[in-house]
Design a protein around this motif. Structure first.
Motif, short mmCIF file in Angstrom:
data_model
loop_
_atom_site.label_atom_id
_atom_site.label_comp_id
_atom_site.label_asym_id
_atom_site.label_seq_id
_atom_site.Cartn_x
_atom_site.Cartn_y
_atom_site.Cartn_z
N ARG A 121 0.82 -1.18 0.00
CA ARG A 121 0.00 0.00 0.00
C ARG A 121 0.88 1.26 0.00
NH1 ARG A 121 -2.92 0.05 5.49
NH2 ARG A 121 -0.83 -0.59 6.07
N ALA A 122 2.00 1.20 0.76
CA ALA A 122 2.72 2.45 1.04
C ALA A 122 3.26 3.12 -0.22
CB ALA A 122 3.85 2.18 2.01
N ARG B 142 4.20 -7.81 4.14
CA ARG B 142 5.12 -8.71 4.85
C ARG B 142 4.30 -9.54 5.82
NH1 ARG B 142 10.15 -5.58 7.39
NH2 ARG B 142 8.63 -5.06 9.01
N ASP C 282 8.60 2.26 -3.40
CA ASP C 282 8.14 1.87 -2.06
C ASP C 282 8.90 2.74 -1.07
OD1 ASP C 282 7.34 -1.32 -0.61
OD2 ASP C 282 7.43 0.64 0.34
N ALA D 190 13.49 -2.36 3.88
CA ALA D 190 13.91 -2.87 5.21
C ALA D 190 14.75 -4.13 5.04
CB ALA D 190 12.69 -3.10 6.09
N THR D 191 14.12 -5.34 5.06
CA THR D 191 14.91 -6.56 4.78
C THR D 191 15.19 -6.65 3.28
OG1 THR D 191 12.99 -7.95 4.32
CG2 THR D 191 13.73 -7.80 6.64
N GLY D 192 14.36 -5.95 2.50
CA GLY D 192 14.50 -6.02 1.04
C GLY D 192 13.55 -7.03 0.43
N SER E 69 10.28 -7.42 0.14
CA SER E 69 9.18 -6.96 -0.74
C SER E 69 9.71 -6.46 -2.08
CB SER E 69 8.38 -5.85 -0.05
OG SER E 69 7.96 -6.26 1.22
#
Ligand SMILES: O=P(O)(O)OC[C@H]1O[C@H](OP(=O)(O)OP(=O)(O)O)[C@H](O)[C@@H]1O
Ligand SMILES: O=c1cc[nH]c(=O)[nH]1
Ligand SMILES: [Mg+2]
Length: 211
Positions: A81-82, A106, A133, A137-139, A141
């Protein structure tokens, strides 16, 4: 830590606006407006290498040569969504850009990406794609989104985010060394909940008031 294909877009206005985006006291309306404005400022930088071609026009005074952006229209692909919070700001600069959508969230427990939606224009071979996006973060997505785009025949991709964690940059670069990452900030690390520190919290929830 030096990342070859990471571009940190350093601009006073972006730095200023990012401060208020990060601030937990910034309400939803302002948060969304600021995310949009930063995306627009970043788009100016990201499109610096756009191809242009000469055309002949006539001003009210005389004929002259001038330039237009050449090639096929670019495709913006927000990761729902972001990512939706950044698209309008970019479209202000390139109103004729096409827009695709990839829905990924996630898994709350495993933080692994779960894809629930995918739609992009059909003729995608020789179009430039900007995957969008706010958070890397962890990558997980972004890596999955880029994989799906490539699987669909997309060849030219750039990734654009507001805040990147070193862990995400490392993982994304490993998975997609051919895709340049543009960010407004490179933060410190991920916490135990795999949120970016200091970050801005949950981008989607802050954009849409869902928490
Ligand atoms: O790099 P990763 O570890 O994958 O984390 C980054 C993703 O997490 C957030 O999405 P979220 O799963 O909260 O969904 P939402 O955007 O719908 O809120 C954010 O918007 C990114 O898409
Ligand atoms: O910090 C983070 C990490 C993942 N997703 C977010 O929205 N924020
Ligand atoms: Mg979220």
């Amino acid at each position: 830590m030096k990342f070859e294909n990471l571009v940190i877009i350093d601009h006073p206005l972006i730095k200023h606006k990012l401060t208020y985006v990060r601030d937990k006291n910034t309400p939803k309306k302002e948060f969304k407006e600021l995310v949009d404005e930063i995306a627009m400022l970043m788009a100016y930088e990201i499109t610096k290498d756009f191809p242009i071609e000469e055309v002949e026009i006539e001003t009210p005074v005389c004929k002259t040569k001038s330039w237009v952006v050449s090639g096929k229209k670019v495709v913006l692909v927000p990761i729902l969504r972001a990512g939706l919070g950044m698209v309008d700001g970019i479209l202000k600069l390139m109103p004729s850009a096409r827009v695709g959508h990839i829905g990924i969230y996630r898994d709350p427990k495993t933080v692994k990406p779960i894809t629930y939606y995918f739609k992009i224009p059909t003729d995608c071979e020789d179009r430039d794609f900007i995957l969008i996006d706010p958070m890397l973060a962890t990558g997980g997505s972004a890596i999955e989104a880029a994989r799906i785009l490539k699987e669909s025949g997309v060849r030219n991709i750039k990734f654009m985010c507001l805040i990147a964690a070193p862990e995400g940059v490392e993982a994304f670069t490993k998975a997609h060394p051919d895709i340049k990452i543009y960010t407004a900030a490179l933060d410190e690390r991920l916490n135990e909940k795999k949120y970016i520190v200091p970050g801005l919290g949950d981008a989607g929830d802050r954009l849409f008031g869902t928490k």
